[in-house]
Design an enzyme around this catalytic site. Structure first.
Site, PDB file in Angstrom:
ATOM      1  N   ASN A  86       0.810  -1.229   0.000  1.00 15.76           N
ATOM      2  CA  ASN A  86       0.000   0.000   0.000  1.00 15.76           C
ATOM      3  C   ASN A  86       0.841   1.276   0.000  1.00 15.76           C
ATOM      4  OD1 ASN A  86      -2.453   1.789   0.935  1.00 15.76           O
ATOM      5  ND2 ASN A  86      -0.875   2.034   2.507  1.00 15.76           N
ATOM      6  N   TYR A 152       3.504   9.264 -11.270  1.00 14.04           N
ATOM      7  CA  TYR A 152       2.541   8.469 -10.484  1.00 14.04           C
ATOM      8  C   TYR A 152       1.752   7.543 -11.413  1.00 14.04           C
ATOM      9  CZ  TYR A 152      -1.213   7.651  -7.029  1.00 14.04           C
ATOM     10  OH  TYR A 152      -2.122   7.087  -6.155  1.00 14.04           O
TER      11      TYR A 152
HETATM   12  P1  NDP Z   1      -0.793   8.543   2.677  1.00 12.62           P
HETATM   13  O1  NDP Z   1       0.173   9.584   2.201  1.00 12.62           O
HETATM   14  O2  NDP Z   1      -1.752   8.856   3.766  1.00 12.62           O
HETATM   15  O3  NDP Z   1      -0.017   7.210   3.066  1.00 12.62           O
HETATM   16  C1  NDP Z   1       1.095   6.725   2.383  1.00 12.62           C
HETATM   17  C2  NDP Z   1       1.820   5.776   3.310  1.00 12.62           C
HETATM   18  O4  NDP Z   1       2.979   5.253   2.646  1.00 12.62           O
HETATM   19  C3  NDP Z   1       2.301   6.455   4.588  1.00 12.62           C
HETATM   20  O5  NDP Z   1       1.858   5.705   5.712  1.00 12.62           O
HETATM   21  C4  NDP Z   1       3.809   6.430   4.466  1.00 12.62           C
HETATM   22  O6  NDP Z   1       4.378   6.200   5.741  1.00 12.62           O
HETATM   23  C5  NDP Z   1       4.057   5.246   3.553  1.00 12.62           C
HETATM   24  N1  NDP Z   1       5.313   5.383   2.812  1.00 12.62           N
HETATM   25  C6  NDP Z   1       5.621   6.301   1.861  1.00 12.62           C
HETATM   26  N2  NDP Z   1       6.892   6.147   1.455  1.00 12.62           N
HETATM   27  C7  NDP Z   1       7.404   5.101   2.161  1.00 12.62           C
HETATM   28  C8  NDP Z   1       8.670   4.479   2.207  1.00 12.62           C
HETATM   29  N3  NDP Z   1       9.688   4.890   1.452  1.00 12.62           N
HETATM   30  N4  NDP Z   1       8.860   3.428   3.062  1.00 12.62           N
HETATM   31  C9  NDP Z   1       7.839   3.016   3.853  1.00 12.62           C
HETATM   32  N5  NDP Z   1       6.621   3.570   3.860  1.00 12.62           N
HETATM   33  C10 NDP Z   1       6.397   4.609   3.022  1.00 12.62           C
HETATM   34  O7  NDP Z   1      -1.564   8.102   1.343  1.00 12.62           O
HETATM   35  P2  NDP Z   1      -2.887   7.251   1.097  1.00 12.62           P
HETATM   36  O8  NDP Z   1      -3.282   6.506   2.294  1.00 12.62           O
HETATM   37  O9  NDP Z   1      -3.850   8.142   0.423  1.00 12.62           O
HETATM   38  O10 NDP Z   1      -2.335   6.245  -0.034  1.00 12.62           O
HETATM   39  C11 NDP Z   1      -2.076   4.875   0.208  1.00 12.62           C
HETATM   40  C12 NDP Z   1      -1.989   4.174  -1.152  1.00 12.62           C
HETATM   41  O11 NDP Z   1      -3.216   4.313  -1.848  1.00 12.62           O
HETATM   42  C13 NDP Z   1      -0.895   4.728  -2.052  1.00 12.62           C
HETATM   43  O12 NDP Z   1      -0.275   3.682  -2.776  1.00 12.62           O
HETATM   44  C14 NDP Z   1      -1.683   5.614  -3.007  1.00 12.62           C
HETATM   45  O13 NDP Z   1      -1.036   5.763  -4.244  1.00 12.62           O
HETATM   46  C15 NDP Z   1      -2.968   4.827  -3.142  1.00 12.62           C
HETATM   47  N6  NDP Z   1      -4.114   5.602  -3.588  1.00 12.62           N
HETATM   48  C16 NDP Z   1      -4.664   6.615  -2.828  1.00 12.62           C
HETATM   49  C17 NDP Z   1      -5.794   7.289  -3.301  1.00 12.62           C
HETATM   50  C18 NDP Z   1      -6.473   8.365  -2.509  1.00 12.62           C
HETATM   51  O14 NDP Z   1      -7.438   8.946  -3.027  1.00 12.62           O
HETATM   52  N7  NDP Z   1      -6.057   8.688  -1.300  1.00 12.62           N
HETATM   53  C19 NDP Z   1      -6.380   6.994  -4.593  1.00 12.62           C
HETATM   54  C20 NDP Z   1      -5.709   5.934  -5.302  1.00 12.62           C
HETATM   55  C21 NDP Z   1      -4.640   5.282  -4.805  1.00 12.62           C
HETATM   56  P3  NDP Z   1       5.657   7.058   6.325  1.00 12.62           P
HETATM   57  O15 NDP Z   1       5.393   8.475   6.026  1.00 12.62           O
HETATM   58  O16 NDP Z   1       5.677   6.675   7.768  1.00 12.62           O
HETATM   59  O17 NDP Z   1       6.834   6.491   5.590  1.00 12.62           O
END
Ligand code: NDP
Length: 249
Positions: A86, A152
Site C-alpha cells: 500500500n 505516479y
Molecule cells: P498517505 O500519504 O496517507 O499514506 C502513504 C503511506 O505510505 C504512509 O503511511 C507512508 O508512511 C508510507 N510510505 C511512503 N513512502 C514510504 C517508504 N519509502 N517506506 C515506507 N513507507 C512509506 O496516502 P494514502 O493513504 O492516500 O495512499 C495509500 C496508497 O493508496 C498509495 O499507494 C496511493 O497511491 C494509493 N491511492 C490513494 C488514493 C487516494 O485517493 N487517497 C487513490 C488511489 C490510490 P511514512 O510516512 O511513515 O513512511
C-alpha cells in the site's frame, strides 16, 4: 489472547488507506505488521489498533533493508500469509517540470520497492508452502488519463501489469495476487492533490456516480475480502473501489 489466524504485512499502515486496512485486518483477527518510515505515526497506529498490530519501521526505498525486514518478521512469526503493498507517494507537477530525479523517486517507492518486498515475501511463502495472498494498490491514474501526475501514472500502470504477471506465475504455486484500484478516497494524499484545486475536485466528483469521496475503510473492507478464503478463486483481478468513478460519464 486467541491465536491470530494469519500474519499480514501492510506497508504504509501508519496512515490513511494503509491504517484503515490494518484496522480491518485486526478486527478480522489477523496479526498485522505495519511498515513505514515515521516511528511516531506507527506508534500512534499501534496505540489505536492494539495487540494485534505490530510496527516494523523501515524505509522501503532502502532496498538493502528489505530482506532484513522480511527475515526479522519470519524470525519472530515463522511465516507471512498476506502482503498488502500500500505504501506510495504522489507528486503533482506540470509534465515538462518533472525532473529525472522526481520521476525516479516515485518509481523507486511505488514500483521498485513493491517488487523487492514482494519477491522476498514470496520466497518465504513458497518455502513454507503458505497459501498466500498479495494485494497491490493502484489508482484511477491507471484507468484513464489524469494531467500533472506523469510519474505516479507510470508507477500505478506498472503495478497493474505486475499484478497480472505475478498472478499468472505465482497462482499455480498457491499464491493469489490481486490489486485494488481506489477511486478518490479522503486521506492526506488526496487532500494535497485536490483541496488546493477545486476545479480538479469538482471534475473528480462530477464523474463519480456515487457523488462523494470514498473512505479509507472502504478500501479496508475490500482488502479483508481479497485476503480471505472467501476470495480463494480470485486472482489477477484489478478491483476498482471507486463509487463508479472509473466508469463514470
Ligand atoms: P498517505 O500519504 O496517507 O499514506 C502513504 C503511506 O505510505 C504512509 O503511511 C507512508 O508512511 C508510507 N510510505 C511512503 N513512502 C514510504 C517508504 N519509502 N517506506 C515506507 N513507507 C512509506 O496516502 P494514502 O493513504 O492516500 O495512499 C495509500 C496508497 O493508496 C498509495 O499507494 C496511493 O497511491 C494509493 N491511492 C490513494 C488514493 C487516494 O485517493 N487517497 C487513490 C488511489 C490510490 P511514512 O510516512 O511513515 O513512511
Amino acid at each position: 489472547m486467541k491465536t491470530p489466524s494469519k500474519i499480514a504485512i501492510v506497508t504504509g499502515g501508519g496512515s490513511g488507506i494503509g491504517l484503515a486496512i490494518a484496522e480491518k485486518f485486526v478486527q478480522a483477527g489477523i496479526h498485522t505488521i505495519i511498515v513505514g518510515r515515521d516511528q511516531g505515526k506507527l506508534d500512534a497506529a499501534k496505540e489505536k489498533l492494539g495487540e494485534l498490530c505490530e510496527p516494523f519501521p523501515c524505509d522501503l526505498t532502502d532496498l538493502t533493508a528489505i530482506p532484513k525486514l522480511v527475515n526479522n518478521i519470519i524470525q519472530k512469526h515463522g511465516q507471512i500469509d498476506v502482503l498488502v503493498n500500500n505504501a506510495g507517494i504522489n507528486m503533482k507537477k506540470e509534465f515538462i517540470e518533472v525532473t529525472d530525479e522526481d520521476f525516479q523517486r516515485i518509481i523507486m517507492t511505488n514500483v521498485t520497492a513493491v517488487f523487492a518486498l514482494s519477491r522476498e515475501v514470496v520466497k518465504c511463502m513458497l518455502e513454507k508452502g503458505v497459501k498466500g495472498s498479495i494485494i497491490n494498490i493502484s489508482s484511477m491514474a491507471s484507468q484513464y488519463g489524469i494531467p500533472k501526475v506523469i510519474a505516479y501514472t507510470a508507477s500505478k500502470s506498472a503495478i497493474e501489469g505486475m499484478t497480472r504477471a505475478m498472478a499468472t506465475e505465482l497462482s499455480p504455486k498457491g499464491i493469489r495476487v490481486n490489486c485494488i484500484a481506489p477511486g478518490f478516497i479522503a486521506t492526506d494524499m488526496s487532500a494535497k492533490a485536490l483541496n488546493s484545486d477545486p476545479e480538479r475536485k469538482a471534475k473528480a466528483m462530477g464523474r463519480t456516480p456515487m457523488g462523494e469521496m470514498g473512505r479509507p475503510s472502504d478500501i479496508g473492507d475490500a482488502a479483508v475480502f481479497l485476503a480471505s478464503d472467501g476470495a480463494k478463486y480470485i486472482t489477477g483481478v484489478i478491483l476498482p473501489v471507486d463509487g463508479g468513478n472509473s466508469i463514470g460519464f
